[in-house]
Each structure stands twice: as structure tokens, then as C-alpha cells.
Design a protein around this motif. Structure first.
Motif, PDB file in Angstrom:
ATOM      1  N   LEU A 146       0.826  -1.214   0.000  1.00  0.00           N
ATOM      2  CA  LEU A 146       0.000   0.000   0.000  1.00  0.00           C
ATOM      3  C   LEU A 146       0.853   1.253   0.000  1.00  0.00           C
ATOM      4  CD1 LEU A 146      -2.763  -1.056   2.570  1.00  0.00           C
ATOM      5  CD2 LEU A 146      -3.115  -0.602   0.139  1.00  0.00           C
ATOM      6  N   ILE A 147       2.021   1.157   0.634  1.00  0.00           N
ATOM      7  CA  ILE A 147       2.896   2.317   0.751  1.00  0.00           C
ATOM      8  C   ILE A 147       3.423   2.775  -0.608  1.00  0.00           C
ATOM      9  CG2 ILE A 147       5.042   1.022   1.078  1.00  0.00           C
ATOM     10  CD1 ILE A 147       5.837   2.999   3.197  1.00  0.00           C
ATOM     11  N   LEU A 148       3.413   1.871  -1.605  1.00  0.00           N
ATOM     12  CA  LEU A 148       3.930   2.195  -2.931  1.00  0.00           C
ATOM     13  C   LEU A 148       2.829   2.531  -3.935  1.00  0.00           C
ATOM     14  CD1 LEU A 148       6.733  -0.523  -3.316  1.00  0.00           C
ATOM     15  CD2 LEU A 148       6.946   1.856  -2.559  1.00  0.00           C
ATOM     16  N   ARG A 149       1.592   2.453  -3.519  1.00  0.00           N
ATOM     17  CA  ARG A 149       0.491   2.769  -4.428  1.00  0.00           C
ATOM     18  C   ARG A 149       0.242   4.275  -4.440  1.00  0.00           C
ATOM     19  NH1 ARG A 149      -3.712  -2.163  -2.806  1.00  0.00           N
ATOM     20  NH2 ARG A 149      -2.128  -3.814  -2.908  1.00  0.00           N
ATOM     21  N   PRO A 150      -0.368   4.792  -5.520  1.00  0.00           N
ATOM     22  CA  PRO A 150      -0.551   6.241  -5.615  1.00  0.00           C
ATOM     23  C   PRO A 150      -1.537   6.815  -4.611  1.00  0.00           C
ATOM     24  CG  PRO A 150      -1.614   5.104  -7.452  1.00  0.00           C
ATOM     25  CD  PRO A 150      -0.785   4.092  -6.755  1.00  0.00           C
ATOM     26  N   GLU A 151      -2.396   5.977  -4.005  1.00  0.00           N
ATOM     27  CA  GLU A 151      -3.370   6.490  -3.055  1.00  0.00           C
ATOM     28  C   GLU A 151      -2.674   7.078  -1.823  1.00  0.00           C
ATOM     29  OE1 GLU A 151      -5.258   3.006  -0.738  1.00  0.00           O
ATOM     30  OE2 GLU A 151      -4.675   2.180  -2.683  1.00  0.00           O
ATOM     31  N   ILE A 152      -3.366   7.942  -1.114  1.00  0.00           N
ATOM     32  CA  ILE A 152      -2.799   8.580   0.074  1.00  0.00           C
ATOM     33  C   ILE A 152      -2.732   7.564   1.203  1.00  0.00           C
ATOM     34  CG2 ILE A 152      -3.148  10.383   1.800  1.00  0.00           C
ATOM     35  CD1 ILE A 152      -4.450  12.069  -0.362  1.00  0.00           C
ATOM     36  N   TYR A 153      -1.526   7.251   1.646  1.00  0.00           N
ATOM     37  CA  TYR A 153      -1.337   6.228   2.677  1.00  0.00           C
ATOM     38  C   TYR A 153      -0.294   6.660   3.701  1.00  0.00           C
ATOM     39  CZ  TYR A 153      -0.561   1.655   4.817  1.00  0.00           C
ATOM     40  OH  TYR A 153      -0.449   0.628   5.720  1.00  0.00           O
ATOM     41  N   LEU A 189      -7.986  11.359   7.408  1.00  0.00           N
ATOM     42  CA  LEU A 189      -7.360  11.511   6.096  1.00  0.00           C
ATOM     43  C   LEU A 189      -7.354  10.184   5.346  1.00  0.00           C
ATOM     44  CD1 LEU A 189      -5.870  13.212   4.028  1.00  0.00           C
ATOM     45  CD2 LEU A 189      -3.735  12.717   5.241  1.00  0.00           C
ATOM     46  N   ARG A 190      -7.009   9.105   6.035  1.00  0.00           N
ATOM     47  CA  ARG A 190      -7.000   7.790   5.373  1.00  0.00           C
ATOM     48  C   ARG A 190      -8.415   7.359   4.998  1.00  0.00           C
ATOM     49  NH1 ARG A 190      -5.247   4.719   1.695  1.00  0.00           N
ATOM     50  NH2 ARG A 190      -5.260   2.480   2.143  1.00  0.00           N
ATOM     51  N   ARG A 197     -11.347   7.861  -2.888  1.00  0.00           N
ATOM     52  CA  ARG A 197     -10.246   7.434  -3.757  1.00  0.00           C
ATOM     53  C   ARG A 197      -9.282   8.582  -4.053  1.00  0.00           C
ATOM     54  NH1 ARG A 197     -13.229   3.298  -8.081  1.00  0.00           N
ATOM     55  NH2 ARG A 197     -14.137   1.922  -6.477  1.00  0.00           N
ATOM     56  N   LEU A 198      -8.874   9.243  -2.994  1.00  0.00           N
ATOM     57  CA  LEU A 198      -7.957  10.366  -3.140  1.00  0.00           C
ATOM     58  C   LEU A 198      -6.544   9.862  -3.372  1.00  0.00           C
ATOM     59  CD1 LEU A 198      -9.181  12.600  -0.170  1.00  0.00           C
ATOM     60  CD2 LEU A 198      -9.926  12.666  -2.557  1.00  0.00           C
ATOM     61  N   SER A 199      -5.800  10.569  -4.192  1.00  0.00           N
ATOM     62  CA  SER A 199      -4.411  10.207  -4.434  1.00  0.00           C
ATOM     63  C   SER A 199      -3.659  11.429  -4.931  1.00  0.00           C
ATOM     64  CB  SER A 199      -4.301   9.079  -5.467  1.00  0.00           C
ATOM     65  OG  SER A 199      -4.814   9.500  -6.717  1.00  0.00           O
ATOM     66  N   PHE A 200      -2.350  11.386  -4.797  1.00  0.00           N
ATOM     67  CA  PHE A 200      -1.518  12.443  -5.332  1.00  0.00           C
ATOM     68  C   PHE A 200      -1.268  12.190  -6.820  1.00  0.00           C
ATOM     69  CE2 PHE A 200      -0.029  12.541  -0.813  1.00  0.00           C
ATOM     70  CZ  PHE A 200      -0.497  13.822  -0.532  1.00  0.00           C
ATOM     71  N   PRO A 201      -1.009  13.247  -7.578  1.00  0.00           N
ATOM     72  CA  PRO A 201      -0.688  13.038  -8.992  1.00  0.00           C
ATOM     73  C   PRO A 201       0.578  12.193  -9.124  1.00  0.00           C
ATOM     74  CG  PRO A 201      -1.128  15.361  -8.536  1.00  0.00           C
ATOM     75  CD  PRO A 201      -1.029  14.672  -7.210  1.00  0.00           C
ATOM     76  N   VAL A 202       0.565  11.276 -10.079  1.00  0.00           N
ATOM     77  CA  VAL A 202       1.724  10.426 -10.302  1.00  0.00           C
ATOM     78  C   VAL A 202       2.562  10.979 -11.445  1.00  0.00           C
ATOM     79  CG1 VAL A 202       0.547   8.376  -9.452  1.00  0.00           C
ATOM     80  CG2 VAL A 202       0.448   8.927 -11.883  1.00  0.00           C
TER      81      VAL A 202
END
Length: 211
Positions: A146-153, A189-190, A197-202
Motif C-alpha cells: 500500500l505504501i507504494l500505491r498512488p493512493e494517500i497512505y 485523512l485515510r 479514492r484520493l491520491s496524489f498526482p503520479v
């Protein structure tokens, strides 16, 4: 209850929560009871073990107090006999992981401050405590962590650790209310990241220049 006692019980609760997520992942992989216990234990104590090794705490926390190992084993056994009752085990895993993430971000930072490290190092220790157990679980079970996925974690653990460290160590506010606020902010936040389905731009690859 002192902050030290509160940290202990929150940390123990976090270990139980993370151990359950490990056992749920084992159920998805259809492992036997030994596999459940191994994955639950890796997940439950992984982050704290890395934290203690980095800070030179010897012996590490689960060797000093067997309650941590017993908690992991108990969680694994309970999930082994009850996992079939959950229709959406991966969803439950994600939400329980969010709960453990928020708890360990705060308790890891609190333990760091008790060791008299700098605020920055305390934040890093909180983030490591919160994320490495889940990373071990995912790697062992051949999942993209999960730590490597684009979602906020990892940002959630970083937020909780930062709020607690700034409030308790820099502003010198009462530790227990600060810990509660830090936990709630990290979990919120999580939860928002999961719900919306929030995430940072990749990073997007672009063609290189033509010379």
C-alpha cells in the motif's frame, strides 16, 4: 492514566488491529493456521521491531513483553475461525489497516520522544512504526505494498506523527488530548482517501527532447 500507559495500550491495540489485517490477508490466500499466525505476527510487530532496531532498543519490545506475541497469535486464531463471516475481507482489511496506521503513527512518535530524540526523528519513527508492518504483510503475500500505491497512505501516518510531535514536544500541550487529535486527523485523512479514492498526482513519462 499516564501518557506512557496510554501509549502502551494504544500500541497493543494497534498490534492487534494490524495482526488482524495480516490474518485477513492469509485468509484471502487460503493459508493454514500456521500461515495465519506467521502473517499476523509479521504484520503486528513488524513496524515496531524496525523502530526498536533503528533506535538501538535491546531487546526489542516483543522480547521484553510476551503480551505482543500472544496478541498476534490470538488475533490470528480468532480470524482463522471467523474470516468466512466477512463477505468483503479486503475492504475490512483496508479499514482496519487505516485504524492501525493512525494508532502507530502517534504511538511511534510518542515512543521516539520518550527516547529524547529530535522532533524530526520522532516523526520519522512514528511513520516507520505505522507503515512497515503492512509493508511486510504485502511483500510476503506477493501484493504491491500500500505504501507504494498512488493512493494517500504514508501521508496519513506522517500527519498523525507530525501533529503529535509538534503539539507535545514543540508547543508543549497536554499529551493525551494531542494524541487523540493526531489519531483522529490521521484516520480521517485515510478514511477520506479510501472513501473518495484520493491520491496524489503520479509522474507521467514524457518524450525526451529532440536534438
Amino acid at each position: 492514566m499516564t501518557m506512557t500507559d496510554m501509549t502502551y495500550w494504544l500500541e497493543l491495540t494497534g498490534v492487534a488491529v494490524f495482526a488482524v489485517t495480516g490474518a485477513l490477508e492469509a485468509s484471502r490466500r487460503q493459508m493454514d493456521i500456521v500461515g495465519f499466525i506467521l502473517i499476523a505476527t509479521f504484520t503486528g510487530i513488524g513496524g515496531g521491531t524496525v523502530r526498536d532496531v533503528i533506535t538501538g532498543e535491546t531487546p526489542v519490545f516483543w522480547i521484553r513483553d510476551t503480551a505482543w506475541i500472544i496478541t498476534c497469535i490470538g488475533s490470528a486464531v480468532v480470524v482463522y475461525f471467523t474470516a468466512h463471516l466477512l463477505e468483503r475481507r479486503y475492504v475490512a482489511l483496508l479499514w482496519l489497516d487505516a485504524l492501525g496506521l493512525a494508532m502507530f503513527g502517534v504511538t511511534g512518535a510518542a515512543i521516539g520522544l520518550n527516547l529524547n530524540v529530535s522532533p524530526l526523528v520522532a516523526i520519522i519513527l512514528g511513520t516507520i512504526s505505522a507503515t512497515f508492518g503492512g509493508m511486510v504483510r504485502d511483500v510476503v503475500c506477493n501484493e504491491l505494498p500500500l505504501i507504494l500505491r498512488p493512493e494517500i497512505y504514508i501521508t496519513c501516518a506522517l500527519l498523525g506523527a507530525t501533529i503529535y510531535t509538534v503539539g507535545a514536544a514543540i508547543l508543549e500541550l497536554p499529551k493525551q488530548p494531542v494524541a487523540l487529535v493526531a489519531f483522529l486527523c490521521a484516520f480521517a485523512l485515510r478514511a477520506a482517501a479510501l472513501k473518495f479514492r484520493l491520491s496524489f498526482p503520479v509522474y507521467r513519462a514524457r518524450p525526451g527532447r529532440e536534438y
